[in-house]
Scaffold this active site. Structure first.
Site, PDB file in Angstrom:
ATOM      1  N   SER A 191       0.892  -1.135  -0.038  1.00 26.97           N
ATOM      2  CA  SER A 191      -0.002   0.104  -0.015  1.00 26.97           C
ATOM      3  C   SER A 191       0.859   1.186  -0.094  1.00 26.97           C
ATOM      4  CB  SER A 191      -1.016  -0.176   1.236  1.00 26.97           C
ATOM      5  OG  SER A 191      -0.271  -0.062   2.350  1.00 26.97           O
TER       6      SER A 191
ATOM      7  N   ASN B 156      -2.394  -2.877  12.992  1.00 25.56           N
ATOM      8  CA  ASN B 156      -3.804  -2.694  12.940  1.00 25.56           C
ATOM      9  C   ASN B 156      -4.238  -1.188  13.409  1.00 25.56           C
ATOM     10  OD1 ASN B 156      -3.893  -4.807  11.582  1.00 25.56           O
ATOM     11  ND2 ASN B 156      -5.214  -5.935  13.163  1.00 25.56           N
TER      12      ASN B 156
ATOM     13  N   GLU C  27     -18.470  23.145 -15.896  1.00 24.79           N
ATOM     14  CA  GLU C  27     -18.551  21.586 -16.264  1.00 24.79           C
ATOM     15  C   GLU C  27     -17.740  20.621 -15.437  1.00 24.79           C
ATOM     16  OE1 GLU C  27     -19.952  23.347 -20.596  1.00 24.79           O
ATOM     17  OE2 GLU C  27     -18.023  22.275 -20.551  1.00 24.79           O
TER      18      GLU C  27
ATOM     19  N   LYS D 184     -16.229  30.831 -29.396  1.00 22.91           N
ATOM     20  CA  LYS D 184     -16.660  30.078 -28.024  1.00 22.91           C
ATOM     21  C   LYS D 184     -15.789  30.729 -26.935  1.00 22.91           C
ATOM     22  CE  LYS D 184     -18.904  27.064 -27.738  1.00 22.91           C
ATOM     23  NZ  LYS D 184     -18.925  25.525 -28.023  1.00 22.91           N
TER      24      LYS D 184
ATOM     25  N   SER E 121     -12.623  27.233 -28.053  1.00 24.44           N
ATOM     26  CA  SER E 121     -12.672  26.096 -28.805  1.00 24.44           C
ATOM     27  C   SER E 121     -11.505  25.955 -30.067  1.00 24.44           C
ATOM     28  CB  SER E 121     -13.911  26.279 -29.693  1.00 24.44           C
ATOM     29  OG  SER E 121     -14.038  25.239 -30.887  1.00 24.44           O
TER      30      SER E 121
ATOM     31  N   THR F  70     -38.878  27.667 -11.160  1.00 22.42           N
ATOM     32  CA  THR F  70     -39.093  26.279 -10.946  1.00 22.42           C
ATOM     33  C   THR F  70     -39.329  25.516 -12.224  1.00 22.42           C
ATOM     34  OG1 THR F  70     -41.624  26.860 -10.940  1.00 22.42           O
ATOM     35  CG2 THR F  70     -40.627  27.233  -8.644  1.00 22.42           C
ATOM     36  N   HIS F  71     -39.002  24.399 -12.247  1.00 20.83           N
ATOM     37  CA  HIS F  71     -38.976  23.455 -13.510  1.00 20.83           C
ATOM     38  C   HIS F  71     -38.272  24.139 -14.507  1.00 20.83           C
ATOM     39  CE1 HIS F  71     -42.360  21.205 -11.420  1.00 20.83           C
ATOM     40  NE2 HIS F  71     -42.870  22.384 -11.155  1.00 20.83           N
TER      41      HIS F  71
ATOM     42  N   LYS G 188      -8.341   3.990   1.454  1.00 24.19           N
ATOM     43  CA  LYS G 188      -7.429   4.990   1.442  1.00 24.19           C
ATOM     44  C   LYS G 188      -7.382   5.700   0.114  1.00 24.19           C
ATOM     45  CE  LYS G 188      -4.677   2.942   4.781  1.00 24.19           C
ATOM     46  NZ  LYS G 188      -5.603   1.966   4.960  1.00 24.19           N
TER      47      LYS G 188
ATOM     48  N   TYR H 183     -10.227  -6.341  12.083  1.00 25.62           N
ATOM     49  CA  TYR H 183      -9.548  -6.051  10.795  1.00 25.62           C
ATOM     50  C   TYR H 183      -9.600  -6.903   9.839  1.00 25.62           C
ATOM     51  CZ  TYR H 183      -6.211  -3.852   7.842  1.00 25.62           C
ATOM     52  OH  TYR H 183      -5.699  -3.304   6.718  1.00 25.62           O
TER      53      TYR H 183
ATOM     54  N   GLN I  49      -8.235  -1.985   3.599  1.00 18.89           N
ATOM     55  CA  GLN I  49      -6.757  -1.336   2.770  1.00 18.89           C
ATOM     56  C   GLN I  49      -7.524  -0.369   1.664  1.00 18.89           C
ATOM     57  OE1 GLN I  49      -2.848  -2.763   2.325  1.00 18.89           O
ATOM     58  NE2 GLN I  49      -3.238  -2.679   0.113  1.00 18.89           N
TER      59      GLN I  49
ATOM     60  N   ASN J 111     -15.810  28.615 -23.302  1.00 19.07           N
ATOM     61  CA  ASN J 111     -16.570  27.666 -22.575  1.00 19.07           C
ATOM     62  C   ASN J 111     -16.335  27.528 -20.897  1.00 19.07           C
ATOM     63  OD1 ASN J 111     -17.092  26.418 -25.149  1.00 19.07           O
ATOM     64  ND2 ASN J 111     -15.197  25.515 -25.382  1.00 19.07           N
TER      65      ASN J 111
END
Length: 463
Positions: free
Chosen positions: A23, A110, A290, A283, A277, A155-156, A325, A317, A322, A285
């Site tokens: 690990s 442990n 996003e 463009k 772009s 709304t909506h 992490k 344990y 493991q 963006n």
């Protein structure tokens, strides 16, 4: 292969198995917590007479040297070791010989890894809280500057009633405030020290667990050694809190993406937080918004993965744990990065206030207030609702707003209308007559702003 448990085995572990089991590639992130925990452990061993005073001091001093050298870059963590604990202990043995071999007295990997992970998460909760506080300060600044910036509420995804930008941003202030409260709760619940739990059943050495816990800033020791080594609730809770933070960021990002579109043009994102772009020169963006929206699923995935990992694990344990992490580390880095970048994008964003107001005016957002006008003049609500619905349909067919109609036109739908209707349905009146706490009027929002300022000034720093 550098490992701490070879005595029981008569042949080398297969290299592929060893690599699968190791690990250190990710738990080396916890080197500071591992060394700090070991320093507290040997200090306690010295206090209890389990180690001599000189042994404890030599171990503590050399652990500090290793920590200093790692942080300065004088030494690097070698991935030939199985885990960060092996690296630290082996380095100590190289430097102190037999004294270094006494580091692990009264301790198991442990409870050691349980301590390291808990300390790491605790530190990250503190850092995330600071990032959220900075974001809240940015939101509050924008709120203070826009108490009169009228925009449509939705709304909506349809225009509903006029509000202000302050009111809209205030909703997100409440969300991120709750996120901070969740972090505080998680911190309080997790701040107990598992060191001294041993592998699962404690130890015969006369450890002073309360002393070790106090050295490491914990409220006290965990009260069950089996739970101490196998509890990952705090990581799951933190992942759930981060998933909620990311959900809030994603909702906010979605709105900014919409507001940034050519159809809305409510905001202009700073060049530093936009891209162009490769083929379309016009463009600009909203890539940061996003990406925040996209990375939300990544944090959700970490939460679901750890829940799934933990659901079938018997006490105490098991090696499955493991897997906590990498998932948690990635989610932490992702969430922290998203908060910081979103804060920067928000703090540099420009708002097209005129466009926002025109959008509110052109979307019949004052229709509810027009119906209320009729109700206040004795018209039953259901009748008022029908009258205003007919007026809206007339406006749509004739490409105009309610405000654009003459009193004569309005009277064709109801004789109740008088000249005061125009003041009653102005955007300013629609917003500012809503005076209850939590509503969008400037008067109500100024009270909220003062309350939020007080909250930020008085909110305790986690830790």
């Amino acid at each position: 292969m550098a490992q701490l448990w070879g005595g029981r085995f008569t042949k080398e572990t297969d290299q592929l198995v060893y690599a699968f089991n190791a690990s250190i590639s990710f738990d080396k992130k916890m080197y500071k917590q591992d060394i700090t925990g070991s320093m507290a452990h040997v200090k306690m061993l010295g206090k209890q007479g389990i180690l001599t005073e000189k042994e404890a001091k030599d171990l503590e001093d050399e652990l500090q040297n290793i920590l200093n050298e790692l942080e300065s870059g004088a030494i690097e963590i070698d991935d030939k070791y199985e885990d960060i604990h092996s690296f630290v202990e082996a380095t100590l043995i190289d430097r102190l010989g037999d004294t270094g071999k006494k580091l692990h007295t009264g301790r198991s990997r442990n409870d050691q890894v349980a301590l390291d992970m808990r300390m790491y998460v605790r530190s990250e909760v503190e850092q995330m809280d600071l990032l959220l506080k900075s974001l809240l300060e940015t939101i509050l600044r924008i709120m203070e500057e826009n108490t009169q910036t009228i925009m449509p509420g939705f709304t909506h995804l349809q225009k509903a009633q006029p509000i202000t930008l302050t009111h809209h941003f205030g909703a997100y202030f409440e969300m991120f405030k709750r996120d901070r409260q969740r972090l505080f709760d998680i911190y309080e619940r997790m701040n107990y020290c598992p060191l001294g739990s041993g592998a699962l059943a404690g130890t015969t050495y006369p450890l002073d667990r309360e002393y070790t816990a106090s050295l490491l800033g914990f409220k006290g020791p965990t009260l069950n050694s089996m739970d101490g080594v196998s509890d990952r609730d705090y990581a799951i809770e933190f992942l759930a809190a981060m998933a909620t933070i990311m959900m809030h960021l994603s909702r906010f990002s979605e709105e900014i993406i919409i507001w940034n579109s050519n159809e809305y043009r409510f905001v202009e994102i700073d060049d530093a937080y936009s891209t162009g772009s490769s083929i379309m020169p016009q463009k600009k963006n909203p890539d940061i918004a996003e990406l925040v929206r996209g990375k939300t699923g990544r944090v959700y995935g970490a939460l679901n993965s750890l829940l799934t990992t933990m659901k079938g694990i018997p006490l105490a344990y098991n090696k499955d744990m493991q897997e906590d992490k990498e998932l948690t580390f990635d989610a932490i880095d992702t969430t922290k990065g998203c908060i910081a970048l979103f804060d920067g994008m928000l703090s540099t964003m420009k708002f097209n206030k005129e466009r926002m107001r025109d959008s509110a005016n052109g979307g019949f957002t004052n229709a509810t207030d027009a119906a209320d006008y009729l109700v206040n003049h004795g018209v039953p609500f259901r009748d008022a609702h029908g009258i205003i619905g007919a007026i809206v349909l007339h406006c749509i067919e004739n490409n105009k707003a309610i405000d654009d109609m003459s009193l004569e036109e309005l009277k064709k739908f109801s004789d109740v209308f008088e000249e005061d209707i125009f003041d009653a349905i102005s955007m300013e009146t629609c917003v500012n007559k809503r005076l209850t706490i939590g509503a969008p009027s400037e008067q109500a929002m100024l009270k909220v702003i003062e309350a939020e300022k007080e909250y930020l000034a008085q909110s305790e720093k986690i830790g």
